[in-house]
Structure formats: C-alpha cells, structure tokens
Motif scaffolding. Sequence first.
Motif, mmCIF file in Angstrom:
data_model
loop_
_atom_site.group_PDB
_atom_site.id
_atom_site.type_symbol
_atom_site.label_atom_id
_atom_site.label_comp_id
_atom_site.label_asym_id
_atom_site.label_seq_id
_atom_site.Cartn_x
_atom_site.Cartn_y
_atom_site.Cartn_z
ATOM 1 N N VAL A 261 0.857 -1.185 0.000
ATOM 2 C CA VAL A 261 0.000 0.000 0.000
ATOM 3 C C VAL A 261 0.891 1.232 0.000
ATOM 4 O O VAL A 261 1.722 1.409 0.896
ATOM 5 C CB VAL A 261 -0.940 0.024 1.219
ATOM 6 N N ASP A 262 0.744 2.060 -1.008
ATOM 7 C CA ASP A 262 1.450 3.339 -1.092
ATOM 8 C C ASP A 262 0.448 4.471 -0.920
ATOM 9 O O ASP A 262 -0.686 4.375 -1.399
ATOM 10 C CB ASP A 262 2.162 3.479 -2.444
ATOM 11 N N VAL A 263 0.872 5.537 -0.261
ATOM 12 C CA VAL A 263 -0.003 6.683 -0.028
ATOM 13 C C VAL A 263 0.482 7.854 -0.881
ATOM 14 O O VAL A 263 1.644 8.254 -0.805
ATOM 15 C CB VAL A 263 -0.019 7.088 1.457
ATOM 16 N N SER A 264 -0.414 8.388 -1.723
ATOM 17 C CA SER A 264 -0.053 9.485 -2.611
ATOM 18 C C SER A 264 -0.020 10.808 -1.847
ATOM 19 O O SER A 264 -0.430 10.890 -0.683
ATOM 20 C CB SER A 264 -1.047 9.596 -3.762
ATOM 21 N N GLN A 265 0.446 11.861 -2.506
ATOM 22 C CA GLN A 265 0.492 13.181 -1.883
ATOM 23 C C GLN A 265 -0.897 13.713 -1.565
ATOM 24 O O GLN A 265 -1.057 14.563 -0.686
ATOM 25 C CB GLN A 265 1.234 14.161 -2.807
ATOM 26 N N THR A 266 -1.902 13.204 -2.253
ATOM 27 C CA THR A 266 -3.275 13.629 -1.990
ATOM 28 C C THR A 266 -3.985 12.724 -0.982
ATOM 29 O O THR A 266 -5.179 12.887 -0.728
ATOM 30 C CB THR A 266 -4.086 13.648 -3.296
#
Length: 214
Positions: A13-18
């Motif tokens: 799971v990667d979290v974007s800047q948004t």
Amino acid sequence: MTKRLLVALTQRVDVSQTGERRDALDQAWAAMMEQLGHIPVALSNNVRSADEYLAALAPDAVILTGGNDVATLPGAVNPAPERDRLEEAAIAYCQHRSKPLLAVCRGLQMLNLHLGGTLVPAHDHVATSHPIRGEYLQGVGSVNSFHNWAIQSGGLAKDLVALGTAPDGTVEAAHHGRLPWFGVMWHPERPISDPAFHRNLVGAAIEGRLKGIA
C-alpha cells in the motif's frame, strides 16, 4: 507438465500526496509467474470481507510480497492495517486448504508473527546485499536485503524450521514443518545473482515441491 496454477499475490500500500491509498505490485512478479507457466492475480487490500474474497477467487497458491511494515510493530514505516487483515485471511485460506504459500520479506515477517514468532529491529539490512548460510540454500549466493525487521533464531515460530541465515545469525529462509509453506527475507523477483535459480525457487515454493530447489 506442471499444472497451470492461479497464483494470488498480495500488494503493498502506497499513499499518494493527496492521501490516496494505492495498491501496488512490482511488475517483475507477473513476468516471473508467466515464465513459470502460471496465472498471476493481484489481490486488492481494501475489500469488505477478505475471507469471502479469497474463497471466491480460489487461488491455487498465495505469495505474500514485500513492502510496508506490519502495522502492529512499534514505529512501523508506511503501515497498512488493511493489508495486514487481508494477509491474515490469506494465511488462514492456505492453512485450511493446505495450499502452497510463499512469504517474501515482509511476508515472512507477517507469517512468523501469525504463527506466534517475534521480530526485532534489523541492523544493516536495508539497500544492501549479503551471503546466505545454510546447506539447503547453497546455490543462492548473495541476496538483496531491504527489511527493517528481522527474525532471530529464538524468535522463529515453533511451526517454522530455519533453512538459512544471514551473517548476523538472523533467519533468512524458513519452511513450515507440515504445510507447503516457504519464506525468504530477500526479494527473489529482483535477484542480484542467478535469476534462473531464484525463478526455480519461487516455482518450487508455489507448486508445493520444496525439494530439489538447490
């Protein structure tokens, strides 16, 4: 000819800047599955019922891939509780059906915790390489290393048997004493030496034939 398998792979799971939480999987895994003659299916983490989801997909084997610290660890980096829940369900799915399971890096950490083992902070195991000790894995040579947590010999779950260790004595490979489960702390999908050996190792694990991989 080996039966063509449906192989389910968990995703980081990667979290974007948004703030979007995105599932992601190294494309090298799909390429390796196809080279082995199997069908890769990437598992979605944020499903309502992971048990029903896995039962409906009915994979022949599961690979717990790398990325994300287990959320319950102190100071976990990029934790993903939704992934932890899915992987707990995936382990249970394989356990109840005696399905092959390959646990890679974080995957072996998750499996060890699930079976009652413990982890300790790893030292000098991030973005490096090192040899493997263990007669069963003599053909491995040096492996890559990208993990913040390690398994000491005394912290290995009682149902797991160590097959190889790093120079510092931490467990780098293990198999289950009864089930067709195998785990490594390095990334065989991106080997630093002998891609054919690592591809055969993965194939042996997901096909439930751990003998003869060395």
